[in-house]
Design an enzyme around this catalytic site. Structure first.
Site, PDB file in Angstrom:
ATOM      1  N   CYS A  59       0.832  -1.410   0.093  1.00  0.00           N
ATOM      2  CA  CYS A  59       0.089  -0.070  -0.011  1.00  0.00           C
ATOM      3  C   CYS A  59       0.991   1.194   0.102  1.00  0.00           C
ATOM      4  O   CYS A  59       1.622   1.560  -0.940  1.00  0.00           O
ATOM      5  CB  CYS A  59      -1.020  -0.080   1.145  1.00  0.00           C
ATOM      6  SG  CYS A  59      -2.399   1.121   1.200  1.00  0.00           S
TER       7      CYS A  59
ATOM      8  N   HIS B 272      -3.685  -5.113   0.447  1.00  0.00           N
ATOM      9  CA  HIS B 272      -2.832  -5.448   1.773  1.00  0.00           C
ATOM     10  C   HIS B 272      -3.200  -7.207   1.758  1.00  0.00           C
ATOM     11  O   HIS B 272      -4.098  -7.767   2.003  1.00  0.00           O
ATOM     12  CB  HIS B 272      -3.631  -4.996   2.796  1.00  0.00           C
ATOM     13  CG  HIS B 272      -3.743  -3.751   2.955  1.00  0.00           C
ATOM     14  ND1 HIS B 272      -2.782  -3.289   4.010  1.00  0.00           N
ATOM     15  CD2 HIS B 272      -4.252  -2.468   2.607  1.00  0.00           C
ATOM     16  CE1 HIS B 272      -2.744  -1.856   3.978  1.00  0.00           C
ATOM     17  NE2 HIS B 272      -3.681  -1.460   3.086  1.00  0.00           N
TER      18      HIS B 272
ATOM     19  N   GLU C 111      -1.719  -9.497   3.349  1.00  0.00           N
ATOM     20  CA  GLU C 111      -1.597  -9.939   4.539  1.00  0.00           C
ATOM     21  C   GLU C 111      -2.858 -10.241   5.375  1.00  0.00           C
ATOM     22  O   GLU C 111      -3.151 -11.240   6.225  1.00  0.00           O
ATOM     23  CB  GLU C 111      -1.007  -8.933   5.385  1.00  0.00           C
ATOM     24  CG  GLU C 111      -1.617  -7.790   6.197  1.00  0.00           C
ATOM     25  CD  GLU C 111      -1.263  -6.383   5.015  1.00  0.00           C
ATOM     26  OE1 GLU C 111      -1.373  -5.446   5.546  1.00  0.00           O
ATOM     27  OE2 GLU C 111      -1.008  -6.784   3.950  1.00  0.00           O
TER      28      GLU C 111
END
Length: 549
Positions: A387, A521, A523
């Site tokens: 990001c 993102h 994750e």
């Protein structure tokens, strides 16, 4: 017809209710049941989206664009069940909904009150969406109530679950209370009185726990379990000790060993049959406890003073280590340390086998992150920008290889070279979305799952094993495609774009050992039993780097 498990906490906060809920759900899944977990937060914010990471930790984003509590990350990581917007509700959202209805006249002139209007709204949220994503009926819905029993803010939620337990009837709902049994070192004793008082306070509100989960730092003797059972009006077997574990991924097996899943089923009148299949958790712990190497990852962040601000990121790096059977040592580095101090950059980053710059908001620490990108590019150290980290990689590229020293982002103020700028209109699955530059901050970002198209010959296409992906976003600013030619001539290739070709999603340096920046993102979608491919590849690159130094 779904059964409900209501989870409350007492004595102190941070006892691990969310982790307990996630572990219990995983155990029920391992027994063949379909589950979903919900989180009710008593604070008055509509969602955590506008809260500082230092206040509330990370904001977890769902596929359908909800900004939610970080506990939903635990829920997804432990169960693999994608969370929905309906799985997290706050007092603020409850009151917002009620006030909107009152203004429309939906209550037909009635006096709007906490009981029944607020409690009815809470019950409605608890009972929403009782089928899974395949349309199959859920067996269990777990509802975690945030905060601690006795808090003024949580009273409407406690009242709502009291009512709901009565309405559902026997066999359809139970209550689990997570409490603390402190060890007093001077006396050499575990003290059960705080648990007794907490249960008494909960019972005074009309909710009698069926199972007690007792956090303690010393083993809980049978005599103390019997004492707690006697004074708290639960069976002795329903007093479940919860000691610290070597890893959060050891917790499901630990709770099973203490009989949590069996006691929960018995509380519903279901006699447990056999043992759950915990082989995936055994394999995860084997990989964590018997690594074949170690790598150090430098995370150059803005909120490193509170690691919960990067909870999903931390776990995704661990998952990358699980995939490669190595231990991941995270070196948390404050980006502000690097601003104006080039010697500090080298001193902090040279011990790292790879560098990651995560998401953030605002100008503070930006120059330090740009310095980290430059170090990784020049020293050929694996780099992962997420990001904000991708945006800083693009600014660094324009400055270093494009020769424009004042390249910047409009997020930091007016600039003549806006490599990164606020996007005011974009296409979503629901149609065109628009944003005013001076509009509300809450809920106005590009949020949730969006598809991206990858270049067929790119590094990331080989990592993903395909050219169409879907990832979760949370940002207001985008890389300006007007700088694309300049960046690509300098070696930073736009290898992933939105399907309409308007928004950059991924950049990479093919001539670098491993250099990838993503606008989304990743994750948020990583799990210990299914590590995200980008993190697995990133850690593999770090392993290779560790063998070169």
């Amino acid at each position: 017809m779904a059964r409900y498990i209501f989870i409350t906490g007492g004595v102190v906060s941070s006892l691990g209710k969310g982790l307990m809920a996630a572990s219990l759900a995983a155990l029920l899944q391992a027994r063949g049941y379909k589950v979903r977990i919900r989180k009710f937060d008593p604070y008055l914010n509509v969602d955590p989206g506008t809260m500082s990471p230092y206040q509330h930790g990370e904001v977890y984003v769902t596929d359908d664009g909800a900004e939610t509590d970080l506990d939903l990350g635990h829920y997804e990581r432990f169960t693999g069940v994608a969370a929905h917007q309906s799985d997290n509700v706050t007092s603020g959202r409850i009151y917002q909904t009620i006030i909107q209805r009152e203004r429309r006249g939906d209550y037909l002139g009635a006096t709007v009150q906490v009981v029944p209007h607020v409690t009815d709204a809470i019950k409605a949220f608890a009972q929403a969406d009782t089928v899974d994503d395949d349309g199959q009926d859920l067996d269990f819905v777990l509802c975690e109530i945030g905060g601690t029993v006795g808090d003024i803010e949580s009273l409407p939620f406690i009242e709502a679950i009291r009512q709901l337990k009565n309405e559902l009837g026997r066999g359809r709902s139970i209550s689990i209370h997570v409490t603390l049994v402190p060890y007093i070192a001077a006396a050499g004793e575990l003290k059960t009185k705080p648990t007794q008082h907490s249960v008494r306070e909960l019972a005074a509100l009309g909710v009698q726990p069926d199972v007690l989960v007792c956090r303690c730092e010393k083993p809980l003797p049978a005599s103390e379990r019997a004492k707690i059972a006697l004074f708290c009006n639960v069976p002795a077997g329903a007093v479940i000790p919860a000691l610290d574990a070597p890893s959060i991924y050891a917790v499901p097996e630990q709770y099973h060993a203490e009989g949590l899943d069996a006691e929960v089923l018995r509380a519903f009148g279901i006699e447990p049959e056999g043992n759950p299949d915990l082989s995936r958790w055994s394999d995860i712990m084997d990989r964590l406890q018997n690594p074949e190497g170690e790598v150090t990852i430098g995370v150059v962040g803005k909120y490193v003073g509170l690691q919960d601000a990067y909870k999903s990121l931390n776990e995704a790096l661990v998952h990358g280590g699980i995939a490669n059977r190595v231990k991941v040592k995270i070196r948390w580095i404050d980006a502000e340390l690097f601003e104006g101090d080039h010697d500090m950059v080298a001193a902090e980053l040279e011990p790292c086998h790879a560098i990651l710059v995560p998401g953030a908001f605002g100008e503070r620490g930006a120059e330090g992150k740009i310095a980290s990108v430059r170090f990784a590019r020049e020293r050929k150290v694996p780099y992962f920008g997420i990001c904000f980290g991708m945006q800083m990689a693009c600014i660094e590229g324009v400055r270093s290889t494009g020769g424009i020293a004042n390249a910047s982002s409009t997020e930091f103020g007016p600039t003549e070279q806006p490599v990164v700028g606020m996007i005011t209109e974009w296409m979503s699955p629901e149609g065109i979305q628009k944003r005013e530059s001076d509009g509300d901050l809450g809920g106005t970002m590009r949020l949730g799952a969006y598809e991206a198209t990858l270049a067929g010959n790119s590094v990331v296409a080989s990592i993903y094993g395909g050219t169409t992906i879907s990832e979760r976003h949370r940002h207001r600013y985008e890389v300006n495609t007007a700088y694309r030619d300049m960046l690509e001539s300098g070696g930073l290739v736009f290898s992933g774009m939105s399907p309409d070709g308007m928004l950059p999603e991924i950049v990479e340096r093919p001539d670098h050992p491993w250099f990838v920046g993503v606008q989304f993102h990743p994750e948020l979608k990583s799990k210990p039993f299914d590590p995200h491919p980008l993190f697995a590849s990133f850690i593999a690159a770090a392993v290779k780097q560790s063998r070169l130094v």
